[in-house]
Design an enzyme around this catalytic site. Structure first.
Site, PDB file in Angstrom:
ATOM      1  N   HIS A  66       6.641  -3.236   1.720  1.00 38.05           N
ATOM      2  CA  HIS A  66       5.367  -2.874   1.089  1.00 38.05           C
ATOM      3  C   HIS A  66       4.973  -3.966   0.091  1.00 38.05           C
ATOM      4  O   HIS A  66       4.659  -3.698  -1.072  1.00 38.05           O
ATOM      5  CB  HIS A  66       5.477  -1.521   0.383  1.00 38.05           C
ATOM      6  CG  HIS A  66       4.174  -0.789   0.285  1.00 38.05           C
ATOM      7  ND1 HIS A  66       4.038   0.548   0.574  1.00 38.05           N
ATOM      8  CD2 HIS A  66       2.943  -1.208  -0.075  1.00 38.05           C
ATOM      9  CE1 HIS A  66       2.784   0.929   0.388  1.00 38.05           C
ATOM     10  NE2 HIS A  66       2.100  -0.137  -0.013  1.00 38.05           N
ATOM     11  N   ARG A  83      -1.271   1.936   5.703  1.00 35.64           N
ATOM     12  CA  ARG A  83      -0.293   2.972   5.414  1.00 35.64           C
ATOM     13  C   ARG A  83       0.504   3.275   6.683  1.00 35.64           C
ATOM     14  O   ARG A  83      -0.025   3.235   7.807  1.00 35.64           O
ATOM     15  CB  ARG A  83      -0.970   4.251   4.893  1.00 35.64           C
ATOM     16  CG  ARG A  83      -1.489   4.118   3.468  1.00 35.64           C
ATOM     17  CD  ARG A  83      -0.356   3.963   2.468  1.00 35.64           C
ATOM     18  NE  ARG A  83      -0.817   3.889   1.079  1.00 35.64           N
ATOM     19  CZ  ARG A  83      -1.033   2.767   0.416  1.00 35.64           C
ATOM     20  NH1 ARG A  83      -0.870   1.593   1.039  1.00 35.64           N
ATOM     21  NH2 ARG A  83      -1.410   2.797  -0.845  1.00 35.64           N
ATOM     22  N   GLU A 107       9.721   4.932   3.146  1.00 34.50           N
ATOM     23  CA  GLU A 107      10.039   3.689   2.450  1.00 34.50           C
ATOM     24  C   GLU A 107      10.973   3.998   1.272  1.00 34.50           C
ATOM     25  O   GLU A 107      10.674   4.888   0.485  1.00 34.50           O
ATOM     26  CB  GLU A 107       8.759   3.015   1.940  1.00 34.50           C
ATOM     27  CG  GLU A 107       7.807   2.616   3.039  1.00 34.50           C
ATOM     28  CD  GLU A 107       6.465   2.085   2.523  1.00 34.50           C
ATOM     29  OE1 GLU A 107       6.355   1.855   1.285  1.00 34.50           O
ATOM     30  OE2 GLU A 107       5.545   1.898   3.332  1.00 34.50           O
TER      31      GLU A 107
END
Length: 300
Positions: free
Chosen positions: A272, A224, A253
């Site tokens: 991601h 993360r 993001e």
């Protein structure tokens, strides 16, 4: 009446994270004793929730809890504990996906190889009109090198297994040996972060800890984004006190166009995507099915 499995799987408009009707129909064929309902929208999901015994979803709101009086088990493919959006009562079992490790390990090790074997720095060096290169920036063998994996759960261990198969010496860091982290960083050729998002992991890799890494080291984060001080990382890369960084996750993001990591040298960003795979949700269902057959089918 058959128990109902209610499926609503659509996340971030990513095709690999969005179930199709045909896909869910295939899953239903493996559990003929269940009524499998495919919800293509939030509205359809909420409409069927009061009839569901089992639920598979990425998202859940606390506002829907009054509709869960039949629900025994809510399963989410996501590994991140922060993504669900609701605290469930004790009567509902909650499970998170643990199948990601194999996929993410391939990506994470690929990141290291891309940097260490000069694959990324070498792109374009052999183009038309370019002088034939005599060297590749950043090249090093990874066999015989040392890697620290910060966050040694199922994902971290999967990364470690692939690294060890390539001859890398691996040290995993958990809460139990977190006090050794500073000393380990000073000896690390590569640092992998596979941490969850918690208050304890916020900026765990701050300017002080990043400075402990050798200048040739590579940082790879597939956990993360909260764990890395992004301003400090960009500065370390710009000053050459850290060789490269590969980030699959960031604090924000999509990452802002004007963010400092956009300008940092040898900083490679992925959206991601370390677990992207066309069979991502089939893997998630296979894991669900194993738990269902073990813990629920014969008790229905």
């Amino acid at each position: 009446m058959k128990p109902m499995l209610l499926v609503w799987l659509a996340f971030r408009e990513v095709a690999d994270f969005t179930a199709t009707r045909a896909q869910v129909a295939r899953w239903a064929g493996q559990v003929p004793e269940l009524e499998v309902v495919f919800a293509e929208s939030q509205e359809a999901f909420v409409r069927n929730l009061s009839k569901a015994t089992y639920v598979m979803t990425f998202r859940f709101s606390e506002a829907w809890l009054p509709l869960t009086y039949r629900v025994k088990w809510l399963a989410t493919p996501a590994a991140g504990r922060e993504l669900l959006g609701a605290r469930l009562p004790d009567r509902i079992r909650l499970t998170h996906g643990t199948f990601h490790g194999a996929l993410m390990a391939e990506t994470a090790v690929g990141m290291l190889l891309a940097v260490r074997r000069g694959l990324l720095p070498g792109l374009g060096l052999c183009g038309p009109g370019e002088p034939w290169p005599k060297t590749l920036p950043g090249r090093r063998a990874i066999a015989g090198s040392r890697a620290v994996i910060l966050g040694y759960g199922h994902i971290g261990k999967a990364i470690g297994a692939k690294l060890e198969a390539l001859g890398v010496s691996v040290t995993g860091v958990t809460r139990a040996n977190l006090g050794d982290l500073d000393a380990l960083l000073a000896q690390a050729d590569a640092l992998f972060a596979a941490l969850p998002a918690t208050a304890e992991t916020d900026d765990l890799l701050d300017a002080r800890r990043l400075a402990l890494l050798p200048p040739h080291a590579v940082l790879i984060n597939v956990g993360r984004g909260n764990a890395v001080d992004e301003e400090a990382l960009a500065k370390a890369l710009a000053q050459g006190t850290l060789h490269a960084a590969f980030l699959d996750v960031m604090k924000e993001e999509p990452y802002p166009d004007d963010g400092p990591l956009r300008r940092a040298p040898r900083c490679y960003l992925l959206p991601h995507a370390s677990a992207f795979s066309p069979d991502y949700l089939d893997r998630a269902f296979a894991e669900w099915l194993e738990i269902y057959r073990r813990d629920y089918r014969d008790r229905a």
